[in-house]
Design an enzyme around this catalytic site. Structure first.
Site, mmCIF file in Angstrom:
data_model
loop_
_atom_site.group_PDB
_atom_site.id
_atom_site.type_symbol
_atom_site.label_atom_id
_atom_site.label_comp_id
_atom_site.label_asym_id
_atom_site.label_seq_id
_atom_site.Cartn_x
_atom_site.Cartn_y
_atom_site.Cartn_z
ATOM 1 N N GLY A 162 0.818 -1.211 0.000
ATOM 2 C CA GLY A 162 0.000 0.000 0.000
ATOM 3 C C GLY A 162 0.851 1.260 0.000
ATOM 4 O O GLY A 162 1.992 1.247 0.460
ATOM 5 N N ASN A 163 0.286 2.351 -0.516
ATOM 6 C CA ASN A 163 1.043 3.608 -0.553
ATOM 7 C C ASN A 163 0.121 4.792 -0.760
ATOM 8 O O ASN A 163 -0.931 4.684 -1.370
ATOM 9 C CB ASN A 163 2.130 3.583 -1.643
ATOM 10 N N SER A 216 9.716 2.366 -0.890
ATOM 11 C CA SER A 216 9.351 0.977 -1.207
ATOM 12 C C SER A 216 9.768 0.026 -0.091
ATOM 13 O O SER A 216 10.912 0.091 0.389
ATOM 14 C CB SER A 216 10.052 0.568 -2.508
ATOM 15 N N GLY A 217 8.860 -0.835 0.332
ATOM 16 C CA GLY A 217 9.234 -1.946 1.203
ATOM 17 C C GLY A 217 9.725 -1.564 2.588
ATOM 18 O O GLY A 217 10.456 -2.331 3.212
ATOM 19 N N SER A 250 8.176 4.036 -3.765
ATOM 20 C CA SER A 250 7.209 2.956 -3.965
ATOM 21 C C SER A 250 7.293 2.384 -5.374
ATOM 22 O O SER A 250 7.485 3.125 -6.340
ATOM 23 C CB SER A 250 5.801 3.506 -3.748
ATOM 24 N N ASP A 296 5.006 1.570 -7.074
ATOM 25 C CA ASP A 296 3.864 2.069 -7.840
ATOM 26 C C ASP A 296 4.034 3.533 -8.240
ATOM 27 O O ASP A 296 3.061 4.168 -8.681
ATOM 28 C CB ASP A 296 2.579 1.907 -7.009
ATOM 29 N N HIS A 330 -3.053 3.642 -3.151
ATOM 30 C CA HIS A 330 -3.191 2.278 -3.667
ATOM 31 C C HIS A 330 -3.092 1.290 -2.512
ATOM 32 O O HIS A 330 -2.220 1.410 -1.666
ATOM 33 C CB HIS A 330 -2.094 1.993 -4.685
ATOM 34 N N ASP A 387 -23.558 8.719 -1.882
ATOM 35 C CA ASP A 387 -22.959 9.903 -1.242
ATOM 36 C C ASP A 387 -21.510 10.093 -1.694
ATOM 37 O O ASP A 387 -21.120 11.172 -2.132
ATOM 38 C CB ASP A 387 -22.915 9.727 0.283
ATOM 39 N N HIS A 405 -5.828 -7.020 -9.387
ATOM 40 C CA HIS A 405 -4.796 -6.283 -8.675
ATOM 41 C C HIS A 405 -5.316 -5.632 -7.391
ATOM 42 O O HIS A 405 -4.976 -6.072 -6.292
ATOM 43 C CB HIS A 405 -4.200 -5.257 -9.658
ATOM 44 N N TYR A 412 -22.049 18.072 3.274
ATOM 45 C CA TYR A 412 -21.522 17.254 4.367
ATOM 46 C C TYR A 412 -20.266 17.900 4.952
ATOM 47 O O TYR A 412 -19.472 18.509 4.232
ATOM 48 C CB TYR A 412 -21.185 15.852 3.875
#
Lengths: 237, 237, 237, 237
Positions: free
Chosen positions: A41-42, A58-59, A91, A93, A112, A137, A177, A231
């Site tokens: 995730g990032n 990364s990592g 990352s 990504d 992600h 919403d 993915h 909102y």
């Protein structure tokens, strides 16, 4: 920052420092909501007014993230030489985030994850129908599926942009993915990542025991318009 | 260790102490990821350059683990007499860990859990198909099923080794039992334990509402090669 | 309050302050039980003896809630000018809470969430059958479904009141939307929100693998009467 | 107890105090494992060598439990007058616990929860088949279902005892209600409560996508005998 009298609170340097702190802190929202495992995730955020963005290395363990370890990148996805954290790799990504920032100037944040329920829909290549008021919403319609794409070149970024351009949704499920989300800033993109998993889960549970009831298109529109308009607190918008 | 000027940071004694601390700390990752209940599950790590490994004691609460309570064993699974913790019994899975270390010299860490989603596939004796990019990245193909084997002799260890030798996967689902994972070191095996549960869960959820889409073998290979090569920081590899 | 000698512990001002603190603190029960995501969900409580209630502000992070940021409203759902927190907008569900307080004088607390299992039943428009002793104890029968209603006028409030009037249940599943619960006070309504998710989850799981066994109506009645009469400590009732 | 030189560490008074502390602390294991919601669930422990047991009070928040609020009861389920906590009402399941202690002298601890997966099997009235090595280890066979019984008299206790007498399992699923577990002491019964939910969940997940593979009766016996004999540390047994 106590004890320091920084001039130019909005100058470029300060903006990058503030963004590093915010992007770093937002990663904790991914772990808290159970959206990520290990170092997956990032989150990234665009530097306001600059052709730059900040992204997770990364990592690196979530426990070991720090503002000065966030990586400053150009919109081509290249690390800015000499900047804090530039000794680390960004990352894996990064190219996808960069592509989104280049092609969607209104986007200020990208997230992600491989969050389990959203990724389960992605593994079937099935969009999530908009059968919850919370989806209307937040996303204004179904969550679309983007194409299968290998990591490492522009194909993921292009798949995200081409899919999201045709929808009100700030989330796309990349086939086989996982979800990518966008927002007006990094926090808004993280909110979309949290909410896409929430609605993916509720719709999954609902479908397990039968059919879900549709919501009329006019109601979806009315819910979306209202939520986007009223909102939260005025200061948030 | 502050205040101490230890000579020979890589000598055998120091290496064992460092490994005890690491193996002990890694158990917290099992609880944090929800992979274990009560005193179940165990992590071990090979002492670099020695025919020894360190493993969790049997039936001790996760809250009460400490580096000096980790058990030092020979590759025959015998406790080293007089070593710290040798008054405790080692994990009841020690024979299986020892078998893996004896027969797979490249393995530096082994983990066993009964994590619920991975164990559910094991209870059906069904391999997890590689239909997620995260699976291709991490495991390079499906997660295989190993044979049913009683605990207490070499049958579990043999089943693990024979199954893993035929796959790129660092995880095997022992039938009716649960996952065992291996790694270059203890941390890498824990990562595999976390990730096998994550992909077991996502694939479970995906299959509940329909068929999952396959990923072409060439794409699986490309994803695996890339991830093993470039993910994370250079210092990690 | 140490150091202050407040006269009139039951006067209106003190009652509002105490209620602000209680309503604020009760929101933590929603996050702890996993009923809410991001800033979703809300708790309100009626000021004893006054035509007023206190409710969460709109779109504020759970971490940033504080007693003085709870909003004091009239039973028409209007913010009391000049009261603490009146610079903030109240929850976007305020009109629904106000409607319930106006039409159900016995109600002292209202809670709304999108908790996943309860919302899954709502998305199918399916009431939860009373096939658990815990449901008979707490709700005295099935959890009913209320009508689909757009947010922003009285339709949600009216749907809640009309549905709950015909049932012993303190919870209603608003179609395609999520659960609303009521109670003698805010804490009691929060308990109902926690318990409706719990029974929605257990009944969901039970139904996934077959039919659930009914409980005879006389047994439901006996369980409900007993639980309402004797459970807990006398001081609680 | 520091600063006090208590004579007779094994006398009745000390044993009750130690048991109050242990039973109180064990309740935290129920919340940590996600077995209970709000004030539901309860643990009790028999006072060694006495016709007494200690149990949780009724309807008190888990955060507000304390050793001196645990309730001391006779084996008829009556609160011992004048004992610490005797101003509180004991758990509404006290009669069932008392019945078990009266009729099963080997039992030193009893636990009751409505943990979701175990209760889901109970709602279908379906025993959990022993298709996991962890079930064979811990329970030596399937988890049986006990009869539907109203709370408040001896029917629940009788149903528990009659069902467990015919099985090796320390857990029984009372129909439409939830699991009760027994153990050699309170901690052992809590372990059984944690493990019955764990195996109920894994078997639930496994069955959702197909049939589970049986384990031969001789293997179940061998696993059970071994685990009861050699797992854990000698001091534990």
């Amino acid at each position: 920052m106590s004890g320091l009298d920084r001039p130019g609170a909005l100058d470029g340097l300060h903006a990058v420092d503030a963004l590093r702190a915010e992007v770093c802190a937002l990663h904790e929202r991914l772990t808290r909501a159970g959206l990520v495992q290990w170092t997956g995730g990032n989150v990234s955020g665009r530097v306001p007014g600059e052709a730059l963005f900040v992204i997770k290395p990364s990592g690196v363990d979530y426990d070991e993230l720090a503002p000065e370890r966030m990586i400053l990148c150009t919109l081509d996805g290249e690390v800015v030489p000499g900047s804090a954290g530039s000794e680390l790799s960004p990352s894996s990504d990064t190219a996808a985030h960069a592509y989104v920032y280049r092609h969607m100037p209104e986007v200020g944040g990208v997230v992600h994850t491989h969050s389990p329920y959203a990724t389960a829909w992605a593994a079937r290549g099935e969009p999530i129908p908009c059968h919850l008021t919370a989806m209307a919403d937040e996303f204004g319609g179904p969550i679309p599926v983007g194409p299968f794409a290998r990591i490492g070149d522009d194909s993921i970024g292009r798949g995200i942009v081409e899919t999201l351009r045709e929808h009100r949704s700030r989330a796309v499920l990349m086939q086989s993915h996982g979800p990518f989300t966008i927002g007006s800033d990094a926090r808004d993109a993280v909110k979309a990542a949290v909410m896409v998993e929430d609605v993916a889960r509720t719709m999954h549970l609902a479908r397990q025991l039968g059919e879900t009831l549709p919501i009329a298109a006019a109601d979806v529109d009315a819910l979306f318009d209202r939520y986007q308009g009223v909102y939260g607190q005025q200061a948030d918008r």
